[in-house]
Structure formats: C-alpha cells, structure tokens
Design a protein around this motif. Structure first.
Motif, short mmCIF file in Angstrom:
data_model
loop_
_atom_site.label_atom_id
_atom_site.label_comp_id
_atom_site.label_asym_id
_atom_site.label_seq_id
_atom_site.Cartn_x
_atom_site.Cartn_y
_atom_site.Cartn_z
N TYR A 95 -42.98 19.76 -14.16
CA TYR A 95 -42.71 18.35 -14.45
C TYR A 95 -42.18 17.64 -13.20
N THR A 104 -39.05 20.88 -23.95
CA THR A 104 -39.04 20.32 -22.60
C THR A 104 -39.70 18.96 -22.58
N GLN A 111 -34.10 22.47 -14.00
CA GLN A 111 -34.95 23.31 -14.83
C GLN A 111 -34.69 24.79 -14.52
N ASP A 166 -32.79 21.89 -18.56
CA ASP A 166 -33.95 22.39 -19.30
C ASP A 166 -33.96 23.92 -19.30
N LEU A 181 -42.08 13.87 -12.14
CA LEU A 181 -41.06 12.90 -12.54
C LEU A 181 -40.17 12.49 -11.37
N MET A 222 -38.03 15.54 -21.26
CA MET A 222 -38.61 14.77 -20.16
C MET A 222 -38.92 13.34 -20.60
N ALA A 234 -35.82 11.51 -20.30
CA ALA A 234 -35.55 11.20 -18.89
C ALA A 234 -36.27 9.93 -18.47
N ILE A 293 -32.42 16.24 -13.44
CA ILE A 293 -33.03 17.29 -14.26
C ILE A 293 -32.92 18.59 -13.47
N PHE A 344 -35.21 15.65 -9.64
CA PHE A 344 -35.72 16.84 -10.33
C PHE A 344 -35.49 18.07 -9.46
#
Length: 155
Positions: free
Chosen positions: A45, A15, A36, A103, A48, A19, A22, A34, A56
């Motif tokens: 995370y 991960t 997850q 992810d 981000l 990241m 990214a 992203i 995200f």
C-alpha cells in the motif's frame, strides 16, 4: 488514548479498511502515519505515501510472510518489527501525526514478538492521536480499551 479503533478477525479486508480510513483522514487535512508489520511484499500500500499527508513505513523487507521464514530470517524480522513498534510509540508520544495506523500489529502477539502488555502500554500514552490497530486476534483486555471495535469474519 481516547480514540482507539481496533479492526480484527479472520476475515479479509482489515488492512483495506484501515487504508481507507487513512485516505479519509488525509482528505480532511489530518496527518497520517502508517506502520505496517509482517506483511511481506504481497500487500503493498506504499502508493499511499504519494499523498502529502500520509507517511507510510514498512521496516520489514521479506518477500515471504513471517511464518514461512527460516529461524535466522525470523530473528532479523523480529528485530525490525520491534524497532517499528518503538518508532510508532515515538510518533504517538510526540503527537507528530493526527492518525496512527499500526497494520497487523496484533499479529506480533501471535508470534510472541510483542505481548498484550506492550500494546496496553501503547494505549496508555496520553495522546490526542487517533490510533487504528489491525490483526487477526485481539485479547479482551485490548477490546475493553477500544472506543470502536470492528470484527471482520469470513463465511
């Protein structure tokens, strides 16, 4: 898809590597999505998303990892994971991001939430997006479709 990077293995850092990619893409002006899966609240995370170029998403909301949930909780998380996957497919299909990171998507196969065929279908989408997949286990059929494989082990 032409540009598929798979980061897999039993080692720590899959991960974190994704990241980092990214942030690198965002720094180059690319848009990043992203999604997850199955992380619980331990691996956050979401900071981000403060970077304008990064979107995200984590649709699951459990404090425990999937394997520690009750049957009812698993069913709820299973539905959310499938919805997350369909959302990611839409992002890839519409080309709304330059880079898409899924992810722990490979972990969905470990719990029979998704199957290799589902991911192969994803990789067959005609898109210019760069796709990064992470997880512990990766079937040979997916490895063959990757343009870059990163295997992370623990010693």
């Amino acid at each position: 898809m032409k540009n598929v990077h798979i980061i897999y293995g039993a080692g720590y850092g899959k991960t974190a590597a994704a990241m980092g990619l990214a942030v690198k893409a965002a720094g180059a002006g690319e848009t990043v999505t992203i999604v997850q899966f199955l992380k619980g609240t331990d691996a956050d995370y979401s900071i981000l998303s403060q970077i304008d170029e990064i979107n995200f998403f984590t649709f699951e909301n459990s404090e425990k990892p999937y394997g520690e949930l009750s049957f009812e909780q698993r069913e709820e998380q299973r539905a959310k994971a499938k919805n997350s996957f369909h959302y990611a497919k839409k992002v890839i299909d519409t080309g709304s991001s330059d880079v898409v990171i899924l992810d722990e998507v490979l972990g969905l196969m470990d719990y029979n939430i998704l199957f290799a065929e589902d991911l192969e279908e994803l990789l067959n989408i005609n898109s210019s997006a760069k796709l990064i997949l992470t997880g512990r286990n990766c079937p040979e059929t997916l490895k063959k479709k990757a343009s870059l494989l990163s295997h992370i082990e623990t010693k």
